[in-house]
Design a protein around this motif. Sequence first.
Motif, mmCIF file in Angstrom:
data_model
loop_
_atom_site.group_PDB
_atom_site.id
_atom_site.type_symbol
_atom_site.label_atom_id
_atom_site.label_comp_id
_atom_site.label_asym_id
_atom_site.label_seq_id
_atom_site.Cartn_x
_atom_site.Cartn_y
_atom_site.Cartn_z
ATOM 1 N N ALA A 57 -6.878 3.393 -0.212
ATOM 2 C CA ALA A 57 -5.984 4.653 -0.204
ATOM 3 C C ALA A 57 -4.883 4.741 -1.075
ATOM 4 C CB ALA A 57 -5.364 4.711 1.222
ATOM 5 N N LEU A 58 -4.139 3.344 -1.199
ATOM 6 C CA LEU A 58 -3.118 2.959 -2.352
ATOM 7 C C LEU A 58 -3.767 3.275 -3.523
ATOM 8 C CD1 LEU A 58 -0.818 0.310 -1.075
ATOM 9 C CD2 LEU A 58 -0.342 2.445 -1.051
ATOM 10 N N LEU A 60 -6.258 0.582 3.612
ATOM 11 C CA LEU A 60 -5.045 0.465 2.400
ATOM 12 C C LEU A 60 -5.471 0.346 0.924
ATOM 13 C CD1 LEU A 60 -1.791 -1.246 3.692
ATOM 14 C CD2 LEU A 60 -2.060 1.092 2.807
ATOM 15 N N PRO A 61 -6.433 -0.542 0.690
ATOM 16 C CA PRO A 61 -6.877 -0.976 -0.579
ATOM 17 C C PRO A 61 -7.492 0.283 -1.062
ATOM 18 C CG PRO A 61 -7.616 -2.642 0.805
ATOM 19 C CD PRO A 61 -7.222 -1.470 1.779
#
Lengths: 276, 342, 301
Positions: A118-119, A115-116
Motif C-alpha cells: 500500500a505504501l 503495508l508494503p
Amino acid sequence: MRSKPSAESSNERASLPLTLSAIGALLFLHIPLWLIFLYSFTTDESAYTFPPPALTLKWIPQAIQNTAMQDTLFLTLRVAVLATVAALILGTLAAAAVYRFDFFGKEAISFMLILPLALPGIVTGIAMRSAISLLHIPFTFWTIVIGHATFCVVVVYNNVIARFRRSSNSMIEASMDLGANSFQTFWHVVLPNIGTALMAGAILAFSLSFDEVIVTTFTAGNQQTLPIWIFSQMLKPRNRPITNVTAMLVVLITALPIMFAQRIVAQTSDGEGGSK
Amino acid sequence: MSEPAILFKNVSRHFGEVKAVDNVQLEVKDGEFFSMLGPSGSGKTTCLRMIAGFDRPTAGQIFLYGQDVSNLPPYERPVNTVFQDYALFPHMTIEDNIAYGLMIKGMPKSERVKKANETLDLVRMPGYGKRKPSQLSGGQRQRVALARALINHPKVLLLDEPLGALDLKLRQQMQVELKNIQREVGITFIFVTHDQEEALTMSDRIAVFNEGNIEQVGTPADVYEHPSTPFVAGFVGTSNLIAGEVAQRITGSPKRFSVRPEKIRLAQMDDQIEGDMFVADGIVRDVIYLGLYTRYLVELEGGGDLVVIEQNLRTSSIDVTKIKNQKTRLLWKKEHVSYVGG
Amino acid sequence: MLNRISTYFYRRPRLTLALFLAPPLIWFLVVYIGSLISLLINSFFYLDGFTGQVIREFTLKTYAKLFIPTNLQIFLRTTVMALSVTLASIVIAFPLAYYMARFASARMKTWLYLAVTLPLWTSYVVRVYSWKLILAQEGIVSWFARLVHLDGLLNWYLSNETLGGPSLSVSPTGIFLVFLYIWLPYMIIPIQTALERVPKSLIEAAGDLGATPAQTFRTVLLPLAFPGVIAGSIFTFSLTLGDFIVPQLFGTSSFYIGKAVLTYQGTSGNIPLAAAFTMGPIIIMISYLLLARKLGAFDAL
C-alpha cells in the motif's frame, strides 16, 4: 456464438458521447501494449520509427540467445520462485492464525501485511536500503528474495483468508468430529479446499515478483533482474531490438498466468485477487 | 446399561466475563432422545459443543458412559455431530462424505463404499452416492449429514439445530423421520433447538436452558403442564402468569401461578362452579379468530391478563367476535395450575 | 504418533497460535518494521560533505536540508504532478466506469473488467517502455501529428517552458501522460465498484420523483460515486508520489521526490538525506488517507 445482447442489462442505452469516451479510455489502455508487439518485429535498429520501415522475425532468436538477457531472466525466475514459496508459507500461516484464533492485535495483522504493497514502493525500497546500510548487510541474491517475499505475502494471505471465510465454519470441526486428527484434517479437508486459492495466490505473487523494479532497485546492488535490465536499457539504449523482444516476452510470461489465475478465482467465485 | 450416557458435574464454560454455561448438572440416559431447549445464547449449544469436544469446560467434568472425556479432543470421543449448516465437505462426493469417518479409521475403499450406500438407504436417499453436496437440496444435505454421523455408530449423536434451515413442511416431516431413525438405531440423541414445538414433538425428555443454567428437566408433558419456573412457563407455550392480590383472590394464595390457555373454559356468568375448579371474572378485550381455534385475551377484575384458547367446534368467526368487550367468567381445574415461584 | 502430537497441540491452543503466527510475524517485524525503523534512524544521521561518510550521530541537520528552496520545489512539483494525474484519471476513468456499471451486459462486464485489469497485471516496466516508443521524436505521436498537419502545433507546445521539452519523451507532459496511463486502472475499478453498488431502484426513484437523467446523474449518482473516486485517488496519488522510474526516463533535469531519493542514496551515498526525503511522501500520504477517511472513502475500498 457471442449471441444477442443480454436482456438483463439496462433497458436504456448509453449515449453516444459516453460510449465513445468509454471506448477511448479502453484504447488508451491497450494500444501501448499492441505497440510492444509491433516493435518486436521492426527492422529499425537504432530508433523507434513509426511506422516501422519493414517487419522481420530475426530479432526473436537473437534475443533468446542473448546471454545477458538469459542471465537476468534466470536470476529473475529464481528470485520469483523463492519469493513465491516464502510468501505461500508465511501468507497461509498468517491467514490460518487470523481465521482460526482470536487474539489481541488481530486487526493489525492484515494491516501490517498490506503495508508494503500500500505504501509507495519507494518507501519499502529505501527502508530496506537503509537497513542494509545500517547493518552493513552485503547485497546478495537473498536480499532481493527477502524484499520480494515481503510484499508478496499479502496476495497469498488475501486469497487464502477469503477462501477460509467462504468455507463452512464447521468443516474443520466436522472432520475432527468424525475422527480425523489435525494433520488428517489438514490433508483431507483444509488443503483440498484452499488449493485453488493457494494456486491463484502463488501465480499473483510470482508475477508481482517477476515484474518488480522499484524495491529491487534498492535491494539488488549490482545484480540485474529482468525489469531492471529493461529499465537500464531504456536509460542507455544499447540494443533496442533485443529490448523490444524481451519486453514482449515479459508481457507474455506475466499476462498469461494472470489470466489463468483470474479464471481459477472466477471459477471458484472467490472475490479477492489482491489489489495490485 | 445403567451408566448415564452423558453426565455433567458442575460444568461451567466462561468466556472472559461471559458465563455461557454456569455450574450445570445434567444427566442423559442411555438410548434417550434428549432435547436441549432454550433461546439463543442460553448455553445449550455450548453444552453440545463441550460434549463433542469443540469446547472445553472451564470448570467441572463431563462423563460419557462413565468415562471422563472433559479433556479429550473431538477425534477421540465416540460421539458424532450433525451440524446446523451441515458442514458437508464440498470437494467430496456424497459417498466420500459419508465414508469419511470410516476412511480415517482405515477401512478399505470397497467396504466403506458399501457401508455408505447402506447408510444412504437408512436415511431414505438411495442412489445419491456419486453426487456432490452442491447438487442436493437443503433437506437432502440434512439427511447426508445425518448419515455421515450415523455410519460411525457413535455412542451419542449430537444434533445442533439441524432442522433450522428447512421450511416448515419439510421440518415437520423430518421431525417424524428423525424420531423413527432414532428408534431404529437405538442411539442416544441429544438435540439442540430453540423451537419448543420441535422439542415437545420428538423428545423423551427436555432440558430448558436460560442464561447458562438449566431451569427444568422433564418429559414434554411435565415441562408443558407443570413448568417449574416463570421462564419455562413463558418459553414453552404461552405464559399465563398471575401473581399477588389477584392470585390471592383466585387461589387463596399470593403465590405466582401459571395456567395453560387451552385448559381454561369461557363460561356464562351464571354457570355452575364445581369444587375442583378455580374461577376468575373479567372482560374479553381481544378476540382473534384462527380457523381451528380462537384466542381470547381476557382482562381480569383486579388486574392481569389471561389468554384463553377454545376450539371452534360449533362456532364461526361471526359468533366469536360478538363477545368482545363482554363480561365473562373463566373456569379451569385446580390440577392445571402450576405454582412457578419467582 | 501423529494423534498424540495433534492432541498435544489441541489442548494448547495458545501454543498452536504462536506456532502459526510466529513465522509471518517475526518476518514482518524484523524485515519490514525493522527496515522502517532503520529508515527513521537513518534520517537523523548526516553525511559528512568532505569525507563522504555517513556520520552516525543524532542530528536534525538532514531534515533542515529538506527546507531549502530546491527541495521544497521538488515536493511542490511532485504534489502538483500527483494531483494533475489524479484529476485527469478521474475524468478519463469515470465514463468507462459508468458505462461498465450501468450499461454493460453481464458478459460484457466480465470482459471489460478483464480488459481494465489486464494492463495492471502486465509488467510495469514494459508498459512504461511502450511509451518510450510512443513519445519518441520519431514515434507514433509525431507521425500522427504530421499526418493531420498539426506538427506545428506540437512543436509550439513543446517550446512551452513549463510543460514542454526537447521532445514529448523528455518533458513534464510526457511524465504526466505515462503516469496517467500506468495508474488509470486503479481509478476505474473503485469508481466502477462504487457505481455498481448504487441500486437500480434508487435511479428509478429519482426518475419517478421527476428528475431528468442529467439531474439524476448529478444529484444521485455523482455523490454516491464520490467515495469510489476518493479511493481511486489514493492509489493514483500515492503511486505517482513515490515513483522514480517515470521521471527518470521521461524527465528533464528537474527532480521529483522518487528520483531525488534514488539519486541521493545511489550516486552520492547520502542515505540519511534520502531517508529524510522519504518522510515527505509518508506524511503527505498519511494526511491524504486521514482526509479520505473523513470523506468516507474507506467504505468503497
